[in-house]
Write an enzyme that holds these catalytic residues in place. Structure first.
Site: not given
Length: 419
Positions: A230-232
């Protein structure tokens, strides 16, 4: 696939040196007469009043005698822009109804009782509020609230139809728990919905009848039944763009990975992976006039996903990655004449060069570039600092600002491109 969930908590920059430019007052300079009728939902009008003032409006409250049985006038006098007015006879102005009606940019009645709806529909003027409604040429927003049986009564429905036919904006009541303890339709619309309608009525309508598709949030690529890549991205910027487009009259579809309430009036499509987002956007882009690709799509995904949870006892697993589909490049290749395609570039260096390269490679009309290594910028924050990059090397920079301001600036450019 279950609806996407987001466990990332937003964080704010703590440095006192960060300067934030804020101009999120879309109702600045607008005078709104807030009429409050005698119903239990009158307490919700307090929150509506506060929000309108926060958005820059000058709020002039008018309460009926019945309203004062539920909420004290001191509350509204303290929160509004001027003291409450209640009477045709006891005010400083000898003709308060015409002064209020002529000076208003909008008249809002929340809650509106069955009696008020009936009086307004039939042109009766028995108190200050009904006189103001008849004396104004400003747009009027009426928010009915009453018990289900009253709301469904033929006379009430006929009165509501009459008001709509005359151009009055009616915010229908919601389904839910009522004052008597039972449930049904008749509960005053949420303050969010009421304020959204006010913003829509008073706001710019330069995207009326335009279909705008916005993507938001970060995709998640499963490793096993528990873990993901995932990412932020929090999706805040995409949601701000969707909300602003809706205020300007657009028909908005939001493709999102974020488990949060959508802006009022926005259709949502929930996805999780890059492949799911591609399928949704390819379909929606066929009818879209504008596509704003604000989502942070993973560049890579596992070649295979374990069906269960990978156990620690099995040792360090080998995870082989492959590229995800380039959604933006595909949209650019299929772009119709006249369609506007906006991409985002979250970088940590060489910002303008990277954005210009993306603009050219993917056949875009605009790139919104931000340096996410800077304090307060981009992922998880309520603020952003961006550079808009257009074909021909034209640049437009915006300092650290509320993401709603960035959304407005973005759509200003989109409107100009469409013209």
């Amino acid at each position: 696939m279950r609806p996407p969930r987001c466990s990332v908590r937003a964080t704010r920059p703590t440095s006192d040196e960060i300067r934030v430019t804020t101009s999120s007052a879309p109702l600045a300079g607008k005078t709104i007469v807030l009429g409050v009728c005698g119903g239990i939902a009158a307490y919700k009008a307090v929150e509506v009043c506060r929000r309108l003032v926060d958005l820059g409006a000058h709020v002039a409250p008018v309460m009926t005698d019945g309203a004062e049985r539920f909420v004290g006038r001191t509350t509204f006098s303290a929160l509004a822009s001027q003291p409450v007015q209640t009477s045709l006879w006891d005010e400083e102005s000898p003709i308060p109804h015409t002064r209020l009606g002529q000076g208003a940019d909008l008249v809002l009645v929340a809650p509106a009782t069955a009696r008020l709806v009936s009086a307004y529909a039939h042109g009766l003027s028995h108190d200050l509020l009904t006189n103001v409604l008849i004396a104004t040429r400003a747009p009027v927003v009426v928010c009915p609230a009453m018990h289900t049986e009253m709301w469904e009564h033929q006379a009430v429905q006929a009165n509501v139809r009459t008001l709509r036919e005359r151009g009055v904006h009616v915010v229908d009541p919601e389904d839910g728990r009522l004052a008597g303890g039972d449930s049904g339709k008749g509960r005053l619309a949420a303050p969010d919905a009421i304020v959204a309608e006010v913003l829509s009525v008073l706001g710019r309508r330069d995207l009326a009848d335009v279909h705008v598709v916005v993507s938001a949030g970060g995709t998640r690529e499963p490793i096993d039944a528990v873990r993901v890549i995932a990412n932020r991205s929090s999706g805040k910027q995409g949601y701000a763009v969707a909300e602003e487009a809706r205020r300007r009259g657009a028909r908005v579809t939001l493709v999102t990975t974020v488990d949060r309430p959508a802006p009022i009036g926005v259709e949502t499509v929930c996805v999780e992976t890059a492949a799911q987002m591609k399928t949704a956007l390819d379909r929606l882009a066929e009818s879209a006039d504008v596509v704003v690709m604000a989502a942070a799509v993973a560049d890579f995904r596992p070649v295979s996903c374990a069906t269960g949870k990978i156990k620690k006892a099995g040792g360090v697993p080998e995870i082989v990655l492959e590229p995800t589909p380039d959604i933006l490049a595909g949209l650019g290749a299929a772009k119709r004449p006249g369609q506007i395609l906006v991409g985002f570039a979250a970088e940590t260096g060489d910002l303008v060069a990277q954005a210009q390269s993306k603009l050219e490679r993917k056949n875009l009309d605009l790139v919104v570039a931000n340096d996410v290594s800077q304090p307060g910028v981009g992922f998880q924050h309520d603020t952003n600092a961006v550079t808009f990059v257009r074909p021909g090397g034209e640049l437009e920079s915006h300092p650290l600002s509320d993401k709603r301001d960035i959304a407005r600036a973005l759509l200003d450019i989109v409107v100009g491109l469409r013209a």
